[in-house]
Design an enzyme around this catalytic site. Structure first.
Site, PDB file in Angstrom:
ATOM      1  CB  CYS A  66     -13.951   2.770 -13.682  1.00 51.58           C
ATOM      2  SG  CYS A  66     -14.810   4.351 -13.522  1.00 51.58           S
ATOM      3  CD  GLU A 111      -2.992  -0.717  -0.098  1.00 50.49           C
ATOM      4  OE1 GLU A 111      -3.243   0.463  -0.412  1.00 50.49           O
ATOM      5  OE2 GLU A 111      -3.444  -1.696  -0.734  1.00 50.49           O
ATOM      6  CB  CYS A 150     -18.556  -0.864 -16.194  1.00 49.38           C
ATOM      7  SG  CYS A 150     -18.436  -0.365 -14.445  1.00 49.38           S
ATOM      8  CB  CYS A 158     -19.196   2.710 -20.023  1.00 47.50           C
ATOM      9  SG  CYS A 158     -18.317   4.169 -19.410  1.00 47.50           S
TER      10      CYS A 158
END
Length: 352
Positions: free
Chosen positions: A190, A35, A200, A197
């Site tokens: 995205c 992270e 998605c 799209c």
């Protein structure tokens, strides 16, 4: 579980990324390390750095005990070096204050160096399966589009709105998978440019898709003309072909890294070198190279100076070293310094 989370998790089961190096095995140390590295950096770039780090430092204790130079050396090229310094400090703090075990509590996580709200939530949800919502760059984009949140996410009111949506959609179960899923959606479908799209899983309720202009969300950062700073970097070689490097102060730009001595643009390089380091046998000016930081451009004018034998006042010390291009020591180098050293080595080979 909200319908948003249901659809996202169903998509993740079939299409999510499940073979990233830090996922096998999933441990608090590996989640935290990944992270921190993934802050402002793409997954593909991070993977080799992560693998080198865990091969060298298997856990908090070995990382905490390592010299900072060794940590910075492994980080060289990844950028945003404050992350590496905070990584080292965080490992030391985990060992000193938490017995070498990463805390699972959000408040305790946020007290550790280099860990903000979203990173703490990622650690808590992925490593400890807690229902803590994250808001990294990918998630901001997904939520801004799904809810048609206008404005730049760096603006506090927009940022607060996105946090509210992030917490609203966070499920109580499968927290690890959901957090990975929403990051994966932003990274693979995205995307900033050319969002896919039509495939998605969130297209049914996505308000940005309904507008026909999903790329209008989130709003762009206001353009700002970056100022330009200039500096001369002195690449000084002794008769053995070694190059003088100085360690920079622990804070500030390239804090703790090794770089060339610098003087202001327009200053007389040869006189400065003669007064501070020794007489110059030969001096060459290279073309200016630009390095861009988040807040300004730095135009670097490299000056290669070959010193006469027995240069004065340049014995090795804690903050200076003669860098051997043939067998380089493990030092943390700023990106343009590493590039210039590589060019210098290439020129040496061509001259032979």
């Amino acid at each position: 579980m909200s319908s948003f989370a249901d659809r996202l998790l169903a998509w993740f089961d079939d299409h999510g990324r499940k073979n990233l190096p830090w996922q096998h095995p999933i441990t608090p140390y590996r989640v935290w390390l990944s992270e921190i590295m993934l802050q402002q950096t793409q997954v593909e770039t991070v993977i080799p750095y992560f693998e080198r780090f865990v091969a060298k430092f298997s856990g908090f204790a070995s990382l905490a005990e390592a010299p900072l130079d060794e940590v910075l050396h492994l980080w060289t090229g990844l950028g945003y070096y404050a992350r590496a310094r905070n990584l080292h400090r965080c490992a030391q703090q985990v060992v000193a204050q938490h017995g070498g075990d990463m805390p699972s509590d959000m408040a305790e996580l946020e007290q550790l160096p280099g860990i903000g709200r979203s990173t703490a939530a990622a650690i808590a949800s992925i490593a400890f399966e807690q229902p803590c919502a994250i808001l990294d760059g990918n998630v901001k984009r997904v939520l801004a589009r799904y809810h048609a949140v206008e404005g730049w996410p760096g603006k506090s009111s927009v940022h607060d709105t996105l946090w509210q949506f992030a917490e609203k959609h966070m499920p109580r179960e499968r927290c690890r998978d959901y957090t990975q899923a929403i990051m994966d959606l932003g990274a693979t479908l995205c995307t900033r440019a050319n969002p896919q799209c039509e495939v998605c899983p969130m297209r049914r309720g996505c308000k940005a898709k309904k507008t026909g202009q999903p790329q209008s969300f989130p709003g762009k950062k206001p353009r700002k003309i970056l100022p330009v700073k200039t500096v001369q970097m002195l690449i000084m070689r002794n008769p053995q072909g070694q190059v003088l490097l100085l360690q920079r102060p622990p804070t500030g730009i390239w804090g703790g890294l090794w770089s060339f001595p610098e003087i202001e643009t327009g200053s007389d390089c040869e006189n400065h070198i003669a007064a501070q380091f020794g007489r110059v046998q030969h001096l060459t000016r290279w073309p200016v190279m630009r390095h861009t930081f988040s807040h300004y451009h730095l135009d670097i004018a490299p000056v290669v100076a070959d010193l006469l034998p027995r240069p004065q006042n340049i014995a090795e010390a804690d903050s200076r070293v003669w860098y051997n291009l043939k067998s380089p020591p493990a030092l943390g180098l700023a990106a343009p310094v590493k590039k210039l050293l590589t060019l210098l080595d290439e020129f040496n080979l061509e001259a032979q």
